[in-house]
Design a protein around this motif. Structure first.
Motif, PDB file in Angstrom:
ATOM      1  N   SER A   1       0.812  -1.223   0.000  1.00  0.00           N
ATOM      2  CA  SER A   1       0.000   0.000   0.000  1.00  0.00           C
ATOM      3  C   SER A   1       0.840   1.266   0.000  1.00  0.00           C
ATOM      4  O   SER A   1       0.330   2.349   0.252  1.00  0.00           O
ATOM      5  CB  SER A   1      -0.925   0.010   1.231  1.00  0.00           C
ATOM      6  N   ARG A   2       2.122   1.141  -0.306  1.00  0.00           N
ATOM      7  CA  ARG A   2       2.989   2.316  -0.274  1.00  0.00           C
ATOM      8  C   ARG A   2       2.944   3.042  -1.616  1.00  0.00           C
ATOM      9  O   ARG A   2       2.703   2.433  -2.663  1.00  0.00           O
ATOM     10  CB  ARG A   2       4.428   1.912   0.051  1.00  0.00           C
ATOM     11  N   PRO A   3       3.198   4.336  -1.621  1.00  0.00           N
ATOM     12  CA  PRO A   3       3.207   5.085  -2.886  1.00  0.00           C
ATOM     13  C   PRO A   3       4.334   4.602  -3.800  1.00  0.00           C
ATOM     14  O   PRO A   3       5.458   4.356  -3.348  1.00  0.00           O
ATOM     15  CB  PRO A   3       3.457   6.531  -2.442  1.00  0.00           C
ATOM     16  N   MET A   4       4.036   4.477  -5.085  1.00  0.00           N
ATOM     17  CA  MET A   4       5.068   4.108  -6.048  1.00  0.00           C
ATOM     18  C   MET A   4       6.156   5.173  -6.133  1.00  0.00           C
ATOM     19  O   MET A   4       7.265   4.899  -6.590  1.00  0.00           O
ATOM     20  CB  MET A   4       4.445   3.891  -7.417  1.00  0.00           C
ATOM     21  N   ALA A   5       5.839   6.377  -5.698  1.00  0.00           N
ATOM     22  CA  ALA A   5       6.807   7.475  -5.755  1.00  0.00           C
ATOM     23  C   ALA A   5       7.935   7.319  -4.744  1.00  0.00           C
ATOM     24  O   ALA A   5       8.945   8.020  -4.838  1.00  0.00           O
ATOM     25  CB  ALA A   5       6.100   8.812  -5.530  1.00  0.00           C
ATOM     26  N   TYR A   6       7.797   6.423  -3.775  1.00  0.00           N
ATOM     27  CA  TYR A   6       8.872   6.157  -2.822  1.00  0.00           C
ATOM     28  C   TYR A   6       9.580   4.870  -3.209  1.00  0.00           C
ATOM     29  O   TYR A   6       8.987   3.973  -3.803  1.00  0.00           O
ATOM     30  CB  TYR A   6       8.327   6.044  -1.394  1.00  0.00           C
ATOM     31  N   ILE A   7      10.839   4.759  -2.838  1.00  0.00           N
ATOM     32  CA  ILE A   7      11.623   3.590  -3.235  1.00  0.00           C
ATOM     33  C   ILE A   7      11.011   2.309  -2.675  1.00  0.00           C
ATOM     34  O   ILE A   7      11.065   1.254  -3.310  1.00  0.00           O
ATOM     35  CB  ILE A   7      13.105   3.747  -2.800  1.00  0.00           C
ATOM     36  N   GLY A   8      10.390   2.388  -1.502  1.00  0.00           N
ATOM     37  CA  GLY A   8       9.753   1.210  -0.913  1.00  0.00           C
ATOM     38  C   GLY A   8       8.481   0.796  -1.618  1.00  0.00           C
ATOM     39  O   GLY A   8       7.985  -0.316  -1.414  1.00  0.00           O
ATOM     40  N   GLY A   9       7.928   1.676  -2.457  1.00  0.00           N
ATOM     41  CA  GLY A   9       6.733   1.344  -3.209  1.00  0.00           C
ATOM     42  C   GLY A   9       6.975   1.253  -4.704  1.00  0.00           C
ATOM     43  O   GLY A   9       6.077   0.860  -5.459  1.00  0.00           O
ATOM     44  N   TYR A  10       8.190   1.615  -5.135  1.00  0.00           N
ATOM     45  CA  TYR A  10       8.498   1.536  -6.561  1.00  0.00           C
ATOM     46  C   TYR A  10       8.439   0.071  -7.003  1.00  0.00           C
ATOM     47  O   TYR A  10       8.925  -0.819  -6.286  1.00  0.00           O
ATOM     48  CB  TYR A  10       9.878   2.122  -6.850  1.00  0.00           C
ATOM     49  N   PRO A  11       7.862  -0.213  -8.176  1.00  0.00           N
ATOM     50  CA  PRO A  11       7.633  -1.614  -8.571  1.00  0.00           C
ATOM     51  C   PRO A  11       8.889  -2.348  -9.012  1.00  0.00           C
ATOM     52  O   PRO A  11       8.982  -2.898 -10.118  1.00  0.00           O
ATOM     53  CB  PRO A  11       6.612  -1.491  -9.702  1.00  0.00           C
ATOM     54  N   ILE A  12       9.879  -2.396  -8.133  1.00  0.00           N
ATOM     55  CA  ILE A  12      11.139  -3.082  -8.427  1.00  0.00           C
ATOM     56  C   ILE A  12      10.903  -4.567  -8.650  1.00  0.00           C
ATOM     57  O   ILE A  12      11.516  -5.184  -9.535  1.00  0.00           O
ATOM     58  CB  ILE A  12      12.146  -2.838  -7.279  1.00  0.00           C
ATOM     59  N   SER A  13       9.995  -5.175  -7.875  1.00  0.00           N
ATOM     60  CA  SER A  13       9.742  -6.613  -8.013  1.00  0.00           C
ATOM     61  C   SER A  13       9.128  -6.951  -9.366  1.00  0.00           C
ATOM     62  O   SER A  13       9.325  -8.053  -9.879  1.00  0.00           O
ATOM     63  CB  SER A  13       8.829  -7.098  -6.886  1.00  0.00           C
ATOM     64  N   TYR A  14       8.377  -6.016  -9.935  1.00  0.00           N
ATOM     65  CA  TYR A  14       7.858  -6.232 -11.288  1.00  0.00           C
ATOM     66  C   TYR A  14       9.011  -6.222 -12.285  1.00  0.00           C
ATOM     67  O   TYR A  14       9.094  -7.087 -13.170  1.00  0.00           O
ATOM     68  CB  TYR A  14       6.836  -5.157 -11.649  1.00  0.00           C
ATOM     69  N   LEU A  15       9.908  -5.272 -12.158  1.00  0.00           N
ATOM     70  CA  LEU A  15      11.036  -5.182 -13.070  1.00  0.00           C
ATOM     71  C   LEU A  15      11.962  -6.383 -12.951  1.00  0.00           C
ATOM     72  O   LEU A  15      12.482  -6.884 -13.946  1.00  0.00           O
ATOM     73  CB  LEU A  15      11.817  -3.890 -12.818  1.00  0.00           C
ATOM     74  N   HIS A  16      12.177  -6.858 -11.738  1.00  0.00           N
ATOM     75  CA  HIS A  16      13.108  -7.974 -11.534  1.00  0.00           C
ATOM     76  C   HIS A  16      12.517  -9.325 -11.914  1.00  0.00           C
ATOM     77  O   HIS A  16      13.203 -10.155 -12.521  1.00  0.00           O
ATOM     78  CB  HIS A  16      13.528  -8.031 -10.057  1.00  0.00           C
ATOM     79  N   HIS A  17      11.283  -9.566 -11.524  1.00  0.00           N
ATOM     80  CA  HIS A  17      10.713 -10.913 -11.625  1.00  0.00           C
ATOM     81  C   HIS A  17       9.397 -10.983 -12.387  1.00  0.00           C
ATOM     82  O   HIS A  17       8.847 -12.069 -12.552  1.00  0.00           O
ATOM     83  CB  HIS A  17      10.480 -11.492 -10.217  1.00  0.00           C
ATOM     84  N   GLY A  18       8.869  -9.839 -12.812  1.00  0.00           N
ATOM     85  CA  GLY A  18       7.578  -9.849 -13.489  1.00  0.00           C
ATOM     86  C   GLY A  18       6.419 -10.160 -12.569  1.00  0.00           C
ATOM     87  O   GLY A  18       5.369 -10.649 -12.996  1.00  0.00           O
ATOM     88  N   ILE A  19       6.582  -9.872 -11.275  1.00  0.00           N
ATOM     89  CA  ILE A  19       5.546 -10.157 -10.292  1.00  0.00           C
ATOM     90  C   ILE A  19       4.307  -9.304 -10.554  1.00  0.00           C
ATOM     91  O   ILE A  19       4.402  -8.111 -10.846  1.00  0.00           O
ATOM     92  CB  ILE A  19       6.069  -9.888  -8.861  1.00  0.00           C
TER      93      ILE A  19
END
Length: 549
Positions: free
Chosen positions: A238-256
């Motif tokens: 539920s974190r904002p994508m604008a913060y590093i903790g909410g940025y969709p890194i897991s999508y980029l890494h694994h396609g989650i």
């Protein structure tokens, strides 16, 4: 033995940009749902991998048509929405640098410095912007306060100010043009700045941190692969994508597949059961929960594979409670500057190994050392400031500094830690997480840990409040569990019976002088408790006239 730890990573680095990775994911499985966004109970939207890439290309062409040049900074101040990733990647494709901002957390003049364009959604933020800038026809901007600002784009028609461009309209206009027009995207290198992130501001002073495409693409946390096949996961946060903790890194890494949405809606206490229904409906097997919300977990008739949490220290009791909902609790530690630093997976079989303040062992590929105030590495078991170094750590803040220009790539955090012989880290607090009572530094987290053990306490936040005799005194802000009554005398007696005696602190007691009841705690945009605001509320309740910094 010195407090230094490193284990090599086993995943080879990849030299590509974020737009290249987004295209690769679309090519691999174009029709797979990438994101599901909830704006309310009734408003659910989803987008596929191919749609993300197609829309990002269309938005990039619209930006080129509007005059964006390579290296231009774009203030991207948009809440979680179905097109958030497309807008972000579109800015990158056009050669721009998204500056991820949540304007309420910082002075607008400082936040927008150096930006050539702004993309906004919320009416209140547009009001802030139009107070310092004028928007003319075709979205052209003039501003004495922000002279570099040239273009304004709205995301929502309902909050769009006069003359601002509308994202959906300029993207639709691109469809009417020749398919080859505005497609000459500038070359973007993996080591170019991908975006600039604003820190959460929980210390009261948000900073802007630069990250390259290389940083984001290669900051994989390998230990997570031991629990799940990451590519098949459905992750909620539920974190904002604008913060590093909410940025969709897991999508980029694994396609989650990622489930998220409007953070105000998702974080509202009264909507918790609705959020649980979302987990169930979307078949989430990874659920991100803030530490202070773990106590809300119970048996819901289904379980998830992993609950991941972090951003604050957790007690053994908090982690144990989460086992009613999962068999695995992943405790992560990181920062906007360093992204991932350490990780620890707790299960029923190893929970007894938990030590107060444990934040895990450094992730593969990450170096960590503990230093004293002379920047000397201390011995194992000695307390000091945590420093970290990795291939994906930010090289600087936007002003060119990074905690005093780190020597040899080491980033100095403000976290006070101890390293154990096996490399596990124990956080003792931040350099700002102490109440100075008289001449004694009292650790806020230690006080909170004792109070949290009271059976009637749901959540607790300890703050320092002004005191004329000793400078600062201890105030415990407490939420009481449903069905229980707030009793300050009983809480004080519990503390006196369970906390160390005053003799351990040069005759200064760590027992709070004040206990205040809170129905709910305010949170920052990042999802963390807004301790600065809580302190202000406590001072107001106590009718203390003069606050101290």
């Amino acid at each position: 033995m010195k407090s230094y730890f490193h284990q090599p990573g086993t995943i080879s680095y990849v030299y590509e940009t974020i737009p290249e990775r987004v295209k690769k994911l679309a090519d691999e499985d174009p029709d797979k749902t990438a994101f599901v966004i909830y704006l309310s109970k009734e408003e659910r939207y989803e987008i596929t991998r191919q749609e993300i890439f197609d829309r990002s290309q269309k938005f990039a062409r619209a930006l080129l048509k509007a005059g964006l040049k390579k290296g231009d900074r774009v203030a991207f101040c948009v809440s979680n929405c179905i097109n958030w990733m497309s807008f972000d990647v579109g800015i990158m494709l056009a050669g721009g640098v998204p500056v991820h901002l949540l304007l309420g957390a910082a002075d607008i003049k400082v936040a927008l410095a150096g930006c050539s364009a702004i993309i906004l959604d919320v009416k209140e933020r547009w009001n802030d912007f139009t107070s310092i800038a004028q928007i003319h026809e075709q979205g052209k901007v003039t501003s004495e306060t922000c002279p570099s600002m040239k273009l304004a784009i709205a995301v929502e028609a309902g909050s769009r100010p006069l003359n601002a461009l509308l994202a959906s309209e300029i993207m639709a206009e691109i469809d009417t043009l020749d398919a080859e027009r505005f497609t000459n995207f500038p070359l973007v290198d993996p080591e170019d700045i991908a975006f600039i992130n604003q820190t959460s501001g929980t210390t009261g002073h948000p900073k802007q941190v630069q990250h390259s495409h290389f940083n984001i693409i290669n900051c994989k946390y390998e230990s997570s692969n031991k629990v799940l096949d990451m590519s098949k996961n459905v992750m909620y946060y539920s974190r904002p994508m604008a913060y590093i903790g909410g940025y969709p890194i897991s999508y980029l890494h694994h396609g989650i597949k990622i489930i998220t949405g409007n953070t105000v809606f998702l974080k509202a206490t009264q909507n918790f059961e609705l959020v649980v229904d979302i987990w169930r409906k979307e078949k989430c097997n990874m659920v991100g929960i803030a530490p202070h919300d773990l106590k809300d977990l119970k048996e819901f008739g289904f379980r998830v594979a992993v609950v991941f949490t972090g951003g604050d220290m957790l007690t053994k009791e908090m982690i144990k409670h989460a086992f009613v909902f999962t068999d695995n609790v992943s405790v992560g530690y990181g920062s906007t500057e360093a992204i991932f630093i350490s990780l620890k997976l707790f299960t029923k079989s190893n929970i007894d190994d938990h030590i107060e303040g444990m934040i895990g062992r450094p992730c593969p590929g990450v170096e960590v050392k503990i230093v004293n105030d002379k920047n000397e590495t201390v011995e194992i078991g000695e307390i000091g400031t945590l420093c970290t170094r990795s291939a994906w750590i930010s090289k600087s803040y936007d002003d060119g500094s990074l905690n005093g220009s780190p020597k040899n790539g080491w980033y100095h955090t403000t976290d006070v830690c101890v390293m154990l012989p096996g490399g596990d880290l124990l956080m003792k607090g931040r350099t700002s997480d102490f109440i100075i009572k008289g001449t004694v530094n009292l650790a806020i987290k230690l006080i909170e840990t004792y109070i949290d053990r009271h059976p009637d306490v749901k959540k607790v936040v300890v703050v320092g409040v002004p005191d004329p005799s000793c400078g600062e005194d201890v105030c415990a802000c407490v939420q009481i569990s449903s069905g229980q009554k707030f009793d300050s005398n009983e809480l004080r007696m519990f503390c006196e019976n369970n906390m160390p005696s005053s003799g351990s602190f040069d005759w200064v007691t760590m027992v709070p002088s004040y206990f205040l009841q809170f129905d709910d705690f305010p949170t920052a945009e990042s999802g963390k408790l807004d301790k600065k605001k809580i302190k202000e509320m406590a001072i107001k309740q106590l009718n203390i006239k003069h606050a101290i910094n």
